[in-house]
Design a protein around this motif. Sequence first.
Motif, mmCIF file in Angstrom:
data_model
loop_
_atom_site.group_PDB
_atom_site.id
_atom_site.type_symbol
_atom_site.label_atom_id
_atom_site.label_comp_id
_atom_site.label_asym_id
_atom_site.label_seq_id
_atom_site.Cartn_x
_atom_site.Cartn_y
_atom_site.Cartn_z
ATOM 1 N N VAL A 173 0.842 -1.195 0.000
ATOM 2 C CA VAL A 173 0.000 0.000 0.000
ATOM 3 C C VAL A 173 0.874 1.241 0.000
ATOM 4 O O VAL A 173 2.040 1.216 0.391
ATOM 5 N N SER A 174 0.290 2.318 -0.420
ATOM 6 C CA SER A 174 1.024 3.573 -0.505
ATOM 7 C C SER A 174 1.360 4.088 0.898
ATOM 8 O O SER A 174 0.558 3.938 1.825
ATOM 9 N N PRO A 175 2.530 4.704 1.083
ATOM 10 C CA PRO A 175 2.852 5.315 2.384
ATOM 11 C C PRO A 175 1.815 6.370 2.792
ATOM 12 O O PRO A 175 1.592 6.604 3.983
ATOM 13 N N LYS A 176 1.194 6.978 1.802
ATOM 14 C CA LYS A 176 0.160 7.973 2.104
ATOM 15 C C LYS A 176 -1.035 7.321 2.811
ATOM 16 O O LYS A 176 -1.665 7.940 3.668
ATOM 17 N N LEU A 177 -1.318 6.081 2.436
ATOM 18 C CA LEU A 177 -2.440 5.380 3.073
ATOM 19 C C LEU A 177 -2.107 5.077 4.539
ATOM 20 O O LEU A 177 -2.946 5.213 5.421
ATOM 21 N N ARG A 178 -0.855 4.698 4.777
ATOM 22 C CA ARG A 178 -0.433 4.444 6.163
ATOM 23 C C ARG A 178 -0.479 5.747 6.969
ATOM 24 O O ARG A 178 -0.875 5.761 8.132
ATOM 25 N N ALA A 179 -0.072 6.823 6.331
ATOM 26 C CA ALA A 179 -0.102 8.127 7.007
ATOM 27 C C ALA A 179 -1.547 8.513 7.325
ATOM 28 O O ALA A 179 -1.836 9.059 8.397
ATOM 29 N N ALA A 180 -2.450 8.228 6.379
ATOM 30 C CA ALA A 180 -3.869 8.533 6.613
ATOM 31 C C ALA A 180 -4.396 7.724 7.801
ATOM 32 O O ALA A 180 -5.142 8.227 8.641
#
Lengths: 217, 97
Positions: A173-180
């Motif tokens: 998954v995208s790091p942005k998804l983890r950040a979200a």
Amino acid sequence: MEEQDQMQSSIEVEELEEQQQREGKRLEEENVVRFLDSLDSYVTLLDSLSSTLRQGWLELASARQSMGASRINGALLDLKFHSAATSLQVTHHDDEILNQPHFTLCKWASSKNGYGDEKLRENKLQTNSDGPQLRHRSQFAEKIPETKGAPLIVDDQVQKERTKSLSMFGTLVSPKLRAAQLSFETALETLVEIANVRLTMLSTSDQVRKELEGTEG
Amino acid sequence: MLTYEERQIHLSWTQNTTIKQIEDAFKEFTTREDIAVVLISQYVANMIRFLVDSYNQPVLAFLEIPSKDHPYDPAHDSVISRVKYLFSTESVASGRR
């Protein structure tokens, strides 16, 4: 001699009354300060919640753009019932000042290892390092670190649980998804803080109102 | 009949959601024993403002939160409105648009 004794006792009674009045006034002022503190905290926390949610939505939108709309979609939800990964505990504290319930968040408490207490400690650490800087009027105010990027103490199991909950979006998954995900976790903690501060605010405002009505009456 | 585990704990608002549905969900969530905190978008709360303002139970936390399209406005928050009288002689409803 008797007159002197009578005068002495009346002076003592007056002094006692004065002391009681001073004590009563001190308690009234404490209630007012506590109310103003809680109101300030409430507004500050809501502002913090707004910015955290905005950040989360932006990160989610970025993740959707990088991973594709088909991979981040409501259609991925299986609509089956699952046990809650995070739960809310309501406890009643025997506080001398405010006898009111208290909300506590237990993150990832559905794990078989059951590290609810460790999660509460982690929540406290996260709140202290990432939360808004609340003003405290007491002389024992905590020192809040100046740097916003204070490192989080993350348990391996917590990271596994986070990865597991994102698994429905795929393995990579995208790091942005983890950040979200982290942003929305922070928002959840802020909501629980807001709930507790709200209770304190309503309780102290009732006390202040009663004192005002007593003064006017 | 739904079991304890199957009862809904949320209502997703769309353009087709009626005021009645929101009111029914509000009444259900605020009377259920297994719910301690209710989150509602402030935009939706404004649609049932009279119900939200009249709710004053201390245990259940009823929080108005911002949504993506509608930012949070403290002037419309029911809790802040309730304590505003301590700062001014205005009534609770006089500042509402």
